[in-house]
Design an enzyme around this catalytic site. Structure first.
Site, PDB file in Angstrom:
ATOM      1  N   HIS A  20     -14.810   2.861  12.698  1.00  0.00           N
ATOM      2  CA  HIS A  20     -12.702   4.058  12.753  1.00  0.00           C
ATOM      3  C   HIS A  20     -13.325   5.050  13.239  1.00  0.00           C
ATOM      4  O   HIS A  20     -14.334   6.047  12.990  1.00  0.00           O
ATOM      5  CB  HIS A  20     -12.048   4.258  11.278  1.00  0.00           C
ATOM      6  CG  HIS A  20     -11.828   3.042  10.727  1.00  0.00           C
ATOM      7  ND1 HIS A  20     -12.399   2.228  10.470  1.00  0.00           N
ATOM      8  CD2 HIS A  20     -10.299   2.643  11.047  1.00  0.00           C
ATOM      9  CE1 HIS A  20     -11.744   1.638   9.466  1.00  0.00           C
ATOM     10  NE2 HIS A  20     -10.801   1.160  10.114  1.00  0.00           N
ATOM     11  N   HIS A  60     -12.704   5.381   5.586  1.00  0.00           N
ATOM     12  CA  HIS A  60     -12.404   5.148   7.034  1.00  0.00           C
ATOM     13  C   HIS A  60     -13.583   5.500   8.134  1.00  0.00           C
ATOM     14  O   HIS A  60     -14.282   5.021   8.777  1.00  0.00           O
ATOM     15  CB  HIS A  60     -11.394   4.305   7.637  1.00  0.00           C
ATOM     16  CG  HIS A  60     -10.271   5.832   7.970  1.00  0.00           C
ATOM     17  ND1 HIS A  60      -9.674   6.139   6.201  1.00  0.00           N
ATOM     18  CD2 HIS A  60      -9.835   6.245   8.871  1.00  0.00           C
ATOM     19  CE1 HIS A  60      -8.945   7.033   7.440  1.00  0.00           C
ATOM     20  NE2 HIS A  60      -9.173   7.294   8.584  1.00  0.00           N
ATOM     21  N   GLY A 109     -12.292   4.783   0.259  1.00  0.00           N
ATOM     22  CA  GLY A 109     -12.221   3.971   1.588  1.00  0.00           C
ATOM     23  C   GLY A 109     -10.755   3.463   0.625  1.00  0.00           C
ATOM     24  O   GLY A 109     -10.136   3.340   1.453  1.00  0.00           O
ATOM     25  N   PRO A 110     -10.265   3.302  -0.505  1.00  0.00           N
ATOM     26  CA  PRO A 110      -9.113   3.131  -1.358  1.00  0.00           C
ATOM     27  C   PRO A 110      -8.325   4.213  -0.509  1.00  0.00           C
ATOM     28  O   PRO A 110      -9.037   5.195  -2.009  1.00  0.00           O
ATOM     29  CB  PRO A 110      -9.693   2.508  -2.693  1.00  0.00           C
ATOM     30  CG  PRO A 110     -10.863   2.044  -2.264  1.00  0.00           C
ATOM     31  CD  PRO A 110     -11.026   2.745  -1.315  1.00  0.00           C
ATOM     32  N   ASP A 147      -3.830  11.966   6.318  1.00  0.00           N
ATOM     33  CA  ASP A 147      -1.848  12.236   5.617  1.00  0.00           C
ATOM     34  C   ASP A 147      -2.485  10.948   4.919  1.00  0.00           C
ATOM     35  O   ASP A 147      -1.565  10.930   3.870  1.00  0.00           O
ATOM     36  CB  ASP A 147      -1.734  11.376   7.383  1.00  0.00           C
ATOM     37  CG  ASP A 147      -1.718  11.791   8.610  1.00  0.00           C
ATOM     38  OD1 ASP A 147      -0.872  13.699   7.816  1.00  0.00           O
ATOM     39  OD2 ASP A 147      -2.808  12.520   9.404  1.00  0.00           O
ATOM     40  N   GLY A 148      -3.714   9.769   4.273  1.00  0.00           N
ATOM     41  CA  GLY A 148      -2.966   8.292   4.351  1.00  0.00           C
ATOM     42  C   GLY A 148      -3.636   9.186   2.515  1.00  0.00           C
ATOM     43  O   GLY A 148      -2.803   8.799   1.589  1.00  0.00           O
ATOM     44  N   HIS A 252      -7.580   4.866  15.815  1.00  0.00           N
ATOM     45  CA  HIS A 252      -8.107   4.821  14.320  1.00  0.00           C
ATOM     46  C   HIS A 252      -9.051   4.372  14.023  1.00  0.00           C
ATOM     47  O   HIS A 252     -10.014   4.721  13.285  1.00  0.00           O
ATOM     48  CB  HIS A 252      -6.640   5.132  14.229  1.00  0.00           C
ATOM     49  CG  HIS A 252      -6.929   4.290  12.433  1.00  0.00           C
ATOM     50  ND1 HIS A 252      -6.944   5.414  11.201  1.00  0.00           N
ATOM     51  CD2 HIS A 252      -6.941   3.648  11.164  1.00  0.00           C
ATOM     52  CE1 HIS A 252      -7.510   4.475  10.394  1.00  0.00           C
ATOM     53  NE2 HIS A 252      -7.089   3.848  10.326  1.00  0.00           N
ATOM     54  N   SER A 374      -1.884   8.585 -30.523  1.00  0.00           N
ATOM     55  CA  SER A 374      -1.553   7.063 -30.368  1.00  0.00           C
ATOM     56  C   SER A 374      -2.478   5.919 -30.376  1.00  0.00           C
ATOM     57  O   SER A 374      -2.948   5.758 -30.279  1.00  0.00           O
ATOM     58  CB  SER A 374      -0.056   6.644 -29.532  1.00  0.00           C
ATOM     59  OG  SER A 374       0.590   6.676 -29.850  1.00  0.00           O
ATOM     60  N   GLU A 401      -2.436   8.623 -16.124  1.00  0.00           N
ATOM     61  CA  GLU A 401      -3.359   7.487 -15.954  1.00  0.00           C
ATOM     62  C   GLU A 401      -3.713   7.431 -14.610  1.00  0.00           C
ATOM     63  O   GLU A 401      -5.351   7.226 -14.686  1.00  0.00           O
ATOM     64  CB  GLU A 401      -2.515   6.361 -15.923  1.00  0.00           C
ATOM     65  CG  GLU A 401      -1.605   5.809 -17.398  1.00  0.00           C
ATOM     66  CD  GLU A 401      -0.414   6.678 -17.191  1.00  0.00           C
ATOM     67  OE1 GLU A 401      -0.434   6.709 -16.291  1.00  0.00           O
ATOM     68  OE2 GLU A 401       0.356   6.507 -18.065  1.00  0.00           O
ATOM     69  N   PHE A 427      -0.890   0.002 -19.541  1.00  0.00           N
ATOM     70  CA  PHE A 427      -0.991   0.492 -18.121  1.00  0.00           C
ATOM     71  C   PHE A 427      -2.576   0.834 -18.201  1.00  0.00           C
ATOM     72  O   PHE A 427      -2.759   1.861 -16.464  1.00  0.00           O
ATOM     73  CB  PHE A 427      -0.923   2.056 -19.082  1.00  0.00           C
ATOM     74  CG  PHE A 427       0.590   2.457 -19.884  1.00  0.00           C
ATOM     75  CD1 PHE A 427       2.374   1.646 -18.807  1.00  0.00           C
ATOM     76  CD2 PHE A 427       1.044   2.875 -20.295  1.00  0.00           C
ATOM     77  CE1 PHE A 427       3.357   1.497 -19.188  1.00  0.00           C
ATOM     78  CE2 PHE A 427       2.177   3.106 -20.671  1.00  0.00           C
ATOM     79  CZ  PHE A 427       3.319   2.420 -20.257  1.00  0.00           C
ATOM     80  N   ASP A 459       8.267  -1.901 -29.554  1.00  0.00           N
ATOM     81  CA  ASP A 459       8.209  -1.321 -28.350  1.00  0.00           C
ATOM     82  C   ASP A 459       8.512  -2.647 -27.139  1.00  0.00           C
ATOM     83  O   ASP A 459       8.934  -2.339 -25.987  1.00  0.00           O
ATOM     84  CB  ASP A 459       6.612  -0.184 -27.815  1.00  0.00           C
ATOM     85  CG  ASP A 459       6.810   1.234 -28.375  1.00  0.00           C
ATOM     86  OD1 ASP A 459       7.469   1.641 -28.646  1.00  0.00           O
ATOM     87  OD2 ASP A 459       5.961   1.752 -28.138  1.00  0.00           O
ATOM     88  N   HIS A 463       5.814  -3.188 -23.160  1.00  0.00           N
ATOM     89  CA  HIS A 463       4.110  -1.981 -23.828  1.00  0.00           C
ATOM     90  C   HIS A 463       2.989  -3.056 -24.251  1.00  0.00           C
ATOM     91  O   HIS A 463       2.607  -2.862 -24.695  1.00  0.00           O
ATOM     92  CB  HIS A 463       4.549  -1.216 -24.663  1.00  0.00           C
ATOM     93  CG  HIS A 463       5.639  -0.051 -23.885  1.00  0.00           C
ATOM     94  ND1 HIS A 463       6.489   0.088 -22.893  1.00  0.00           N
ATOM     95  CD2 HIS A 463       5.755   1.349 -24.383  1.00  0.00           C
ATOM     96  CE1 HIS A 463       6.722   1.218 -23.362  1.00  0.00           C
ATOM     97  NE2 HIS A 463       6.173   1.700 -23.354  1.00  0.00           N
TER      98      HIS A 463
HETATM   99  C1  LIG Z   1      -5.292   2.419  -0.771  1.00  0.00           C
HETATM  100  C2  LIG Z   1      -5.295   1.706   0.536  1.00  0.00           C
HETATM  101  N1  LIG Z   1      -4.021   1.097   1.589  1.00  0.00           N
HETATM  102  C3  LIG Z   1      -4.784   1.303   2.607  1.00  0.00           C
HETATM  103  C4  LIG Z   1      -5.294   1.485   3.181  1.00  0.00           C
HETATM  104  C5  LIG Z   1      -5.918   1.067   4.630  1.00  0.00           C
HETATM  105  N2  LIG Z   1      -5.918   2.011   5.579  1.00  0.00           N
HETATM  106  C6  LIG Z   1      -7.278   2.642   5.767  1.00  0.00           C
HETATM  107  S1  LIG Z   1      -6.341   4.178   7.160  1.00  0.00           S
HETATM  108  C7  LIG Z   1      -5.195   4.149   6.744  1.00  0.00           C
HETATM  109  C8  LIG Z   1      -4.412   5.205   7.716  1.00  0.00           C
HETATM  110  C9  LIG Z   1      -5.146   6.061   7.253  1.00  0.00           C
HETATM  111  O1  LIG Z   1      -4.018   7.125   8.176  1.00  0.00           O
HETATM  112  P1  LIG Z   1      -5.022   8.662   8.217  1.00  0.00           P
HETATM  113  O2  LIG Z   1      -5.435   9.106   6.684  1.00  0.00           O
HETATM  114  O3  LIG Z   1      -3.821   9.860   9.228  1.00  0.00           O
HETATM  115  O4  LIG Z   1      -6.508   8.545   8.673  1.00  0.00           O
HETATM  116  P2  LIG Z   1      -6.387   8.526  10.430  1.00  0.00           P
HETATM  117  O5  LIG Z   1      -5.349   7.461  10.841  1.00  0.00           O
HETATM  118  O6  LIG Z   1      -6.020  10.374  10.848  1.00  0.00           O
HETATM  119  O7  LIG Z   1      -8.754   8.415  10.629  1.00  0.00           O
HETATM  120  C10 LIG Z   1      -4.858   2.582   5.807  1.00  0.00           C
HETATM  121  C11 LIG Z   1      -3.168   2.706   5.394  1.00  0.00           C
HETATM  122  C12 LIG Z   1      -6.795   1.415   2.220  1.00  0.00           C
HETATM  123  N3  LIG Z   1      -7.550   2.030   3.221  1.00  0.00           N
HETATM  124  N4  LIG Z   1      -6.573   2.521   1.496  1.00  0.00           N
END
Ligand SMILES: Cc1ncc(C[n+]2csc(CCOP(=O)(O)OP(=O)(O)O)c2C)c(N)n1
Length: 656
Positions: A20, A60, A109-110, A147-148, A252, A374, A401, A427, A459, A463
């Site tokens: 990326h 990324h 990454g997530p 943004d993500g 990207h 609880s 959570e 949960f 519950d 639950h």
């Molecule tokens: C939880 C999760 N969902 C999906 C992805 C796959 N993914 C990686 S980058 C991205 C888009 C991110 O956009 P942005 O944060 O704007 O990054 P930019 O395009 O500016 O590099 C996605 C959907 C991921 N890494 N984690």
């Protein structure tokens, strides 16, 4: 200096044929300002406990971080590592992985997780500042989010918690490039991020992310705001410098291509060959990496005034001495428990154990996602962390959570804190992405997950966890404990605290359970994962295996079978992972060769591992129902009678 980051990112992605480049190229100016003018770190001592933390939540864009670590001179991150970007065994995996190189503060990454981790790190800083003072703990946490990250739900929990707790030393740099993978963010969101953060009581600013002076001023202003976290929305151009592609989603996540890279070199005025940073620029970067050397020495001096124990606990709360104290305390608790025959839910036993361990474990910070009463996570010894006051030891995480779990990762990663937090086991699904990362990063995070089966009763099925145990057991490097009584509960806590590189789930009951371990043993039997609770005289006809609240059912079944002349052993199996790690000889000795029946108020998934092809499983085959617990056990056929008849049936089948 920023162009050095851009060039390295383009070149490494091109060489790897994947990665990326867009984000590192877009955020290069912001990162350069941060690393050369603000970030307190010493490339020669990346483990310095009082360093500012830099969390690349937009994982990324890993080449941004790797370029920074190389340029500032972090040991081991040489140019060859950048050339081996995304290759097996390199320090430069696709997304930053904690432990792969010094200076990687967390695995990201997530999307959104890093933001949650940063909230935990910023909270850890305040907690330890309160305990150790400004000379020893006084640093910022910077998170770079895209943004993500901000679209992910976890961001709301993290932002809201940080705003509430007034984490003034948390500064989020938002890569406001308005592009994600599918294209412009306008395809999917109309949020005003500034307004959103403001609503959660953040200080906010908006800057041109390619104007170094504006960026610097915004960071300075953010640092001056001490009672609120700060968001700096940095308007950037993704892939900045790539003549035909900048500002578009095509930068990207794919290599730019040779022609585009050549064009970018020209446009940026970077005439150097791939992976080559001219000496004066590299020297300027290395100087940035070394500029806090004297501050580091001063810190060492201050730390030298601490007594040895406190010095160790700043980074390693459970050292050998503390481990010994825990072991002694657990023995004493077990001895007490084994005399007390009153029915106790394991969530209650857990609370008693926490209370005993609380004075022993430094940095032991509890909390719950709004289920304190609880979960039994609070004791009378705790005091509360409140907005602006971090002397307390218990965090009201609120109904968050996921945010709680990511924050606990941050607390653990920061060092000096042993976090535990509670919610209902069902949960865990809301915590799971963070639990997975606790496990991947090898962090001591303890998840206190109560109401662990249909045994929670009225519950109802929403639950009542049925598949969660199996799902958690599927996560590598996670110890899932399901203690059968108060004694086992104390034993499981001991292992959880001792496991420096493995997170733990304590699956605990709502309902009271009778005491099974009535004879005290100094040895921690649960530490082996499973053990023989009841061995019939003269060999076994059948082996009954249970976990948690169902061990007592196995015991009742064994006694009834015994009356009929069928010799049944009972195995308590509080932790599959620890049992699997024992020697084959021990496992064979415990499991024996007799046919097996297992009982667990959950789905069968995974049980074949212990049952073999022939064994019979007594448990849940679908979702639960709303009713008193006793009725549910009968209704779903998880009873001593069912276990007996399964055993008899099995023995008949084998005889034929
Ligand atoms: C939880 C999760 N969902 C999906 C992805 C796959 N993914 C990686 S980058 C991205 C888009 C991110 O956009 P942005 O944060 O704007 O990054 P930019 O395009 O500016 O590099 C996605 C959907 C991921 N890494 N984690």
């Amino acid at each position: 200096m920023a162009n050095a980051i851009r060039a390295l990112a383009m070149d490494a992605v091109q060489k790897a044929e994947s990665g990326h480049p867009g984000m590192p190229m877009g955020m290069a100016d912001v990162a350069t300002v941060l690393f050369t003018r603000f970030l307190k770190f010493d490339a020669a001592h990346p483990e310095w406990p009082d360093r500012d933390r830099f969390v690349l939540s937009a994982g990324h864009g890993s080449m941004l971080l790797y370029a920074l670590l190389y340029l500032t001179g972090v040991d081991g991150m040489d140019i060859d590592q950048l050339k081996r970007f995304r290759q097996l065994g390199s320090m430069t995996p696709g997304h930053p992985e904690y432990g792969h190189a010094p200076g990687i503060e967390t695995t990201t990454g997530p999307l959104g997780q890093g933001l949650g981790n940063a909230v935990g790190m910023a909270l850890a800083e305040r907690l330890l500042n309160q305990r150790y003072g400004n000379d020893l703990v006084d640093h910022y946490t910077y998170a770079l989010a895209g943004d993500g990250c901000l679209m992910e739900g976890i961001s709301q929990e993290a932002i809201s918690l940080a705003g509430h707790l007034r984490l003034g030393k948390l500064i989020v740099l938002f890569d406001d490039n308005q592009i994600s993978i599918d294209g412009p963010t306008s395809l999917s969101t109309s949020d005003d991020q500034i307004e959103r953060f403001r609503a959660s009581r953040w200080h906010t600013a908006r800057v041109d992310g390619h104007d170094p002076e504006a960026i610097a001023l915004a960071i300075e202003n953010a640092r001056a705001v001490t009672d609120r976290p700060s968001l700096i929305a940095c308007r950037t151009i993704i892939g900045y410098g790539a003549p035909g592609k900048q500002g578009t989603a095509s930068t990207h996540g794919s290599p730019l291509g040779e022609d585009e890279i050549a064009g970018a070199r020209e446009r940026l005025g970077w005439g150097h060959p791939p992976f080559e940073v001219p000496k004066p620029i590299l020297a300027a970067w290395r100087a940035a990496g070394a500029r806090h050397a004297a501050t580091y020495e001063q810190w060492q001096h201050a730390a030298g005034r601490l007594d040895a124990e406190a010095r160790t606990h700043l980074t390693d709360p459970v050292d050998a001495t503390v481990r010994e104290k825990i072991a002694a305390a657990v023995k004493a608790i077990k001895a007490d428990f084994s005399k007390d025959e009153a029915k106790l839910a394991t969530r209650q036993s857990s609370q008693k154990v926490i209370e005993k361990l609380f004075p022993i474990v430094p940095g032991f910070i509890g909390g719950s996602a709004d289920l304190t009463g609880s979960n039994g996570t609070l004791t009378k010894l705790h005091s509360f962390v409140t907005p602006g006051d971090y002397a307390g030891t218990y965090i009201h995480y609120g109904v968050r959570e996921h945010g709680m779990s990511a924050a606990m990762n941050g607390l653990a990663l920061h060092g000096g804190i042993v976090p535990y937090g509670g919610t209902f086991l069902v949960f865990s699904d809301y915590c799971r992405p963070s639990i997975r990362l606790s496990a991947m990063m090898g962090q001591r995070v303890i998840y206190v997950l109560t109401h662990d089966s249909i045994g929670l009763g009225e519950d109802g099925p929403t639950h009542q966890p049925v598949e969660q145990l199996a799902a958690l057991r599927a996560i590598p490097n996670l110890n899932v404990f399901r203690p059968a009584d108060s004694v086992e509960c104390a034993e499981c806590w001991e292992v959880a605290l001792e496991s420096a590189e493995t997170p733990s789930v304590l699956a605990l009951t709502r309902q009271g359970l009778p005491l099974l371990r009535t004879t005290h043993t100094d040895e921690n039997l649960s530490a082996k994962g499973a053990y023989v609770l009841l061995e019939p005289e003269g060999g076994r006809d059948v082996t009954l295996i249970g976990t948690g609240s169902e061990v007592v059912i196995a015991v009742a079944a064994a006694k009834a079978l015994q009356e009929d002349g069928i010799k049944a052993a009972v195995i308590s199996l509080p932790c599959w992972e620890l049992f699997a790690a024992q020697s084959e000889a021990y496992r064979d000795e415990v499991l024996g060769t007799a046919p097996r029946v297992a009982v667990e108020a959950a789905v069968e998934f995974g049980w074949r591992k212990w049952l073999g092809d022939q064994g019979v499983f007594v448990g849940m085959h679908g979702f639960g129902a709303s009713a008193p617990a006793q009725e549910l056990y009968k209704h779903f056929g998880i009873t001593a009678e069912a276990v007996q008849s399964a055993a008899r049936g099995l023995l008949r089948k084998i005889k034929k």
